[in-house]
Motif scaffolding. Structure first.
Motif, PDB file in Angstrom:
ATOM      1  N   GLU A 287     -12.149  12.797 -15.200  1.00 36.38           N
ATOM      2  CA  GLU A 287     -11.189  13.336 -14.189  1.00 36.38           C
ATOM      3  C   GLU A 287      -9.804  13.154 -14.467  1.00 36.38           C
ATOM      4  O   GLU A 287      -9.408  12.135 -14.660  1.00 36.38           O
ATOM      5  CB  GLU A 287     -11.594  12.720 -12.772  1.00 36.38           C
ATOM      6  N   ALA A 289      -7.085  14.963 -12.927  1.00 42.02           N
ATOM      7  CA  ALA A 289      -6.221  15.016 -11.825  1.00 42.02           C
ATOM      8  C   ALA A 289      -7.075  15.377 -10.583  1.00 42.02           C
ATOM      9  O   ALA A 289      -8.419  15.590 -10.657  1.00 42.02           O
ATOM     10  CB  ALA A 289      -5.125  15.884 -11.850  1.00 42.02           C
ATOM     11  N   LYS A 290      -6.636  15.284  -9.294  1.00 45.81           N
ATOM     12  CA  LYS A 290      -7.291  15.490  -8.131  1.00 45.81           C
ATOM     13  C   LYS A 290      -7.905  17.082  -8.581  1.00 45.81           C
ATOM     14  O   LYS A 290      -7.213  17.859  -8.494  1.00 45.81           O
ATOM     15  CB  LYS A 290      -6.656  15.438  -6.830  1.00 45.81           C
ATOM     16  N   ARG A 292      -9.681  18.231 -10.608  1.00 44.57           N
ATOM     17  CA  ARG A 292      -9.289  18.765 -12.076  1.00 44.57           C
ATOM     18  C   ARG A 292     -10.225  17.843 -12.924  1.00 44.57           C
ATOM     19  O   ARG A 292     -10.107  16.502 -12.911  1.00 44.57           O
ATOM     20  CB  ARG A 292      -8.033  18.766 -12.669  1.00 44.57           C
TER      21      ARG A 292
END
Length: 863
Positions: A287, A289-290, A292
């Motif tokens: 993961e 990024a949020k 992503r």
């Protein structure tokens, strides 16, 4: 609509039924994971989402909420067997998936062709983690009719310990996934745990005391920072060859005539030797990024496989020992200035083989400038054919959700398959006594690159009670097929060629420099998919795909599916689609020479591109895509702990691509080939090429039933799977023989079935599986002739039943030991009347195998 509980399980987090009634195995459908919140809310009312894991308590092996048949098989199911090859594992798990033994069949011995729903290997699309798997470099030149000329992926490079589960879409899906998905789609989903692992040691042997198996494998899950995982799996295997052979009649006759150099048996029929078979897979997710997630999975595999080949008889093998059907030895004059060479008879007046002592006496008396292979190899010889297969691939991408609500998946992948052939214990006859005995005839390489961009989003529509799911995407693919020349001796035209001695490494002549080259093609595609629920009980899905290929143009295909929940217990489903399979670059450009059996004995047949002048003279023309029309209809029944699915399928394929039967070359044809620079043309007896040459209709039934219950303070599971498949050749040209038509229609069992009982009891567990194989037809040795009266070798093989069993004991939380047997009661296919022709005791294409019972022991360590 009946409300159903959602069975959450870490092994099945990604198995969701979404657009087109299919699995989330298409790149577009993978993006649906970003909309789980909407799906879970909807499940409270309509329960349209169901997560299924094979082996869980009461969970079915088929997905009931799909509009098309989908099987989900947990990775643990593949560990409960002595079989180590993924192709064989799939055969045991899926009745409509068949693979034959292939003991002596050129390159198909190295990568065995597998058939789903009675269609060739390259009619089934293979995915790994939802991404298209590249093809193998091996082209199946001898594929028992149904697989002739196919070039499919090599799934045997996938170690079973790496699998989280296998998802099998048993329906045409070219409108969703593109070329090759005529018979269905198989997706291998890799493990993605960030901790724990397992280690396995397996050893086994066939009841006859051969085919020893030694295998170690392991899997480990590791954290990849605090927000990701790296799951790594590996396997190493070695397996000894087997022999299910009898002595050939011609070898026995020579031995009876006093020849002490004849081996018994002279020719080996059995499983090849796996000198080494190493596999490594890695699956990584992070993961970044949020909303992503970065993902990457890659593999490396290499194996060295060596099998048997046809025996070269010391008085009859043309181009080596004789050129007049064994009446006289073939004698080369090394120096014509010293005079002519006397003839040496190899037969008596009545046509029987002459006494070895008499032949040897005449050979010993030959002048020094006269050469015959009888003096060098008086017992004949049997080549050993093998190859080193190297397979590598990497796929990487990012998926997530945009601020606009669109889920996306952007990825790139590269896959490469290489097979480097070798042949031992043979010769280049045209080189005389100076010939090497081992050769490297060259190699094939298949290289594929792809880039995908996929989007998905649910839209609220006033006219619909639930959101309309919309997906779309684009794909670019680049394919390359390469031919590398062999060592010079493998194709060299030696000094004895002009006197009738064969050219090139006997059995598999090398690829010449003029045959070598790199052939490339690119394609691009765009697609869209819509999924709509018109009520709690009725949904439909629509897919449309446009694809354009550099070499033959574009094609557009569509699919419509529907599912209706009639009652709480019964649902009906159906699908209609069109599809296609593009000819591979290899099929359009490959050049090869194979040695096969014919009523006249061993013959060398050249496979040339369909656009080669000789192919054109014999009717060849550029290849075009196969086109298919698929229809399926079925029902899903869920009553208490019973889960049953019954599906009918109908697949019409037009312009199917295959090799022609061997087309005889006239002296004028050979002269034309020589004039074109095909220097070894004088060794050929026939030619083949790939062609769109026949149409077929395949129909069948798939029945799956599961039931589980508590018994003896444990859990019992019953599973029944049945497949009936029937293929009819609707039309074909004169390039296809009647024997090949019979193989296409009856070369596989029309009926396959299995009944499995699983039992868990405390620290003990086990299973018993009964397998049924229907009758089938074999054109023995690919003779190409339908009837025995015309010189053919037809075999009608009866049905058979085998039994597999295993019992396991958990020593503690970490260690488990298992013992078991495949084909517990040591069943064999029917023996046949042609055993003495080439020494094969059993039909060589038997799906049940020819080796009999196999017992094994396995030790597992889990951490």
């Amino acid at each position: 609509m009946k409300k159903e509980s959602i069975h959450y399980h870490p092994v099945a987090a990604a198995i969701k039924i979404a657009l087109c009634g299919s699995l989330l195995i298409s790149t577009s459908l993978l993006a649906q994971e970003a909309t789980d919140a909407t799906a879970e809310k909807k499940a409270e009312d309509a329960a349209v989402e169901k997560i299924v894991v094979i082996g869980a308590r009461g969970a079915p092996r088929s997905v009931g909420d799909s509009a098309v048949p989908v099987d989900v098989i947990g990775g643990e199911e593949f560990s409960k067997t002595g079989t180590s090859d993924m192709v064989s594992l799939m055969t045991a798990a899926v009745p409509s998936f068949n693979v034959s033994a292939q003991p002596i069949n050129d390159a198909s011995t190295l990568i065995r062709p597998a058939n789903l729903r009675g269609l060739p290997p390259d009619s089934t699309l293979v995915l790994v983690n939802g991404k298209r798997r590249h093809r193998a470099a091996v082209i199946t030149f001898l594929g028992s009719g149904i697989s002739d000329g196919s070039q499919g992926p090599d799934i045997s490079v996938i170690p079973s310990i790496a699998l989280k589960q296998v998802e099998i879409l048993r329906d045409g899906a070219a409108a969703q996934y593109g070329s090759d998905a005529i018979a269905g789609v198989i997706n291998f989903r890799l493990k993605d745990a960030a901790e724990g692992g397992s280690f396995e040691v397996k050893s086994g042997q066939f009841y006859e005391g051969d085919g020893d198996l030694r295998q170690v494998s392991g899997n480990i899950g590791l954290p990849f920072t605090d927000n990701g995982f790296a799951n790594i799996s590996g396997e190493f295997k070695q397996a000894d060859p087997t022999s299910r052979s009898v002595q050939r009649d011609d070898a026995a006759a020579s031995a009876a005539a006093g020849n002490p150099f004849i081996e018994n048996p002279a020719q080996i029929w059995g499983s090849p030797e796996f000198k080494r078979d190493a596999k490594l897979f890695a699956n990584i997710g992070l993961e970044v990024a949020k909303d992503r997630e970065f993902y990457l999975f890659t593999n490396w595999a290499e194996r060295d496989v060596e099998g048997g080949f046809y025996y070269r008889h010391p008085t009859t093998r043309s181009g080596v020992y004789s050129n007049d059907e064994g009446k006289n030895l073939l004698i080369g004059n090394l120096d014509e200035s010293l005079g002519a060479c006397p003839s040496v008879a190899a037969q008596n007046a009545d046509g029987s083989i002459r006494n070895h002592g008499a032949i040897q006496g005449d050979v010993d008396a030959l002048p020094a400038h006269c050469f015959t292979y009888y003096g060098m190899l008086p017992g004949g010889f049997t080549p050993k054919f093998g190859g080193v297969i190297t397979d590598t691939a990497i796929a990487s991408g990012v998926k997530g959700e945009l601020d606009s609500g669109w889920a996306f998946d952007a990825s790139m992948s590269v896959g490469r398959s290489e097979v480097e052939f070798y042949i031992k214990n043979t010769l280049n006859a045209s080189l005389g006594a100076d010939t090497p005995r081992s050769f490297k005839p060259g190699k094939y390489v298949q290289l594929e690159k792809a880039a995908n961009l996929d989007f998905n989003k649910p839209f609220e529509v006033d006219a619909l009670p639930y959101p309309l799911n919309v997906a779309g995407g684009v794909e670019y693919r680049d394919e390359t097929f390469e031919i590398y020349a062999g060592d010079a001796a493998s194709f060299e035209v030696g000094p004895l060629a002009s006197q009738g001695f064969g050219i090139g490494s006997n059995g598999f002549p090398g690829f010449k420099p003029e045959d070598a080259g790199s052939f490339n093609r690119y394609s691009y595609a765009a697609y869209t998919e819509l999924g709509a629920e018109f009520s709690d009980s009725f949904r439909m899905d629509f897919a449309l795909r446009f694809e354009d290929f550099e070499d033959f143009g574009d094609t557009t295909n569509g699919k419509v599916t529907a599912r209706y929940q009639a009652t709480d217990e019964i649902a009906f489903r159906s699908a209609v689609s069109t599809g296609f399979r593009a000819p591979t670059i290899g099929q359009s450009n490959v050049r090869n020479v194979t040695t096969s059996f014919s009523p006249a004995g061993l013959v060398d047949t050249a496979t040339l591109p369909p656009t080669h002048p000789i192919s054109i003279q014999k009717g060849g023309k550029p290849l075009t895509p196969e086109e298919s029309k698929n229809f399926s209809i079925g029902t899903v029944v869920e009553v208490n702990d019973w889960y049953v699915t019954l599906d009918y399928f109908h697949i019409k394929v037009e312009d199917r691509i295959s090799q022609t039967s061997s087309l005889d070359l006239t002296p004028e044809d050979i002269e034309a080939l020589l004039a074109l620079g095909v220097k070894d043309a004088s060794s050929f007896t026939g030619v083949k090429y790939f062609t769109n040459d026949f149409d077929t209709t395949t129909q069948g039934l798939d029945l799956v039933a599961n039931y589980s219950f508590d018994l003896w303070n444990g859990r019992t599971g019953l599973a029944f799977a049945y497949n009936w498949t029937d293929t009819t050749v609707d039309s074909y040209s004169s390039n296809i023989s009647e024997a090949k038509v019979e193989q296409l229609e009856r070369g596989l069992p029309r009926v396959r079935g299995s009944f499995t009982v699983n039992q868990n009891y405390g620290d003990w567990k086990g299973y018993v599986r009964i397998n049924h194989f229907g009758s089938f037809y074999e054109d023995h040795l690919d003779s190409g002739v339908l009837t025995a009266a015309d010189g053919g070798l037809p075999i009608e093989v009866g049905s058979a039943i085998t039994t597999d069993a295993e019992i396991s004991y958990s020593i503690n939380d970490s260690y488990e030991i298992s013992v078991g047997a495949q084909n517990l009661f040591d069943e064999y296919p029917d023996e046949h009347e042609w055993q003495g022709v080439a020494g094969s005791k059993y039909p060589t294409t038997a799906v049940m195998g020819i080796n009999g019972g196999f017992y094994y022991v396995r030790l597992n360590y889990n951490f």
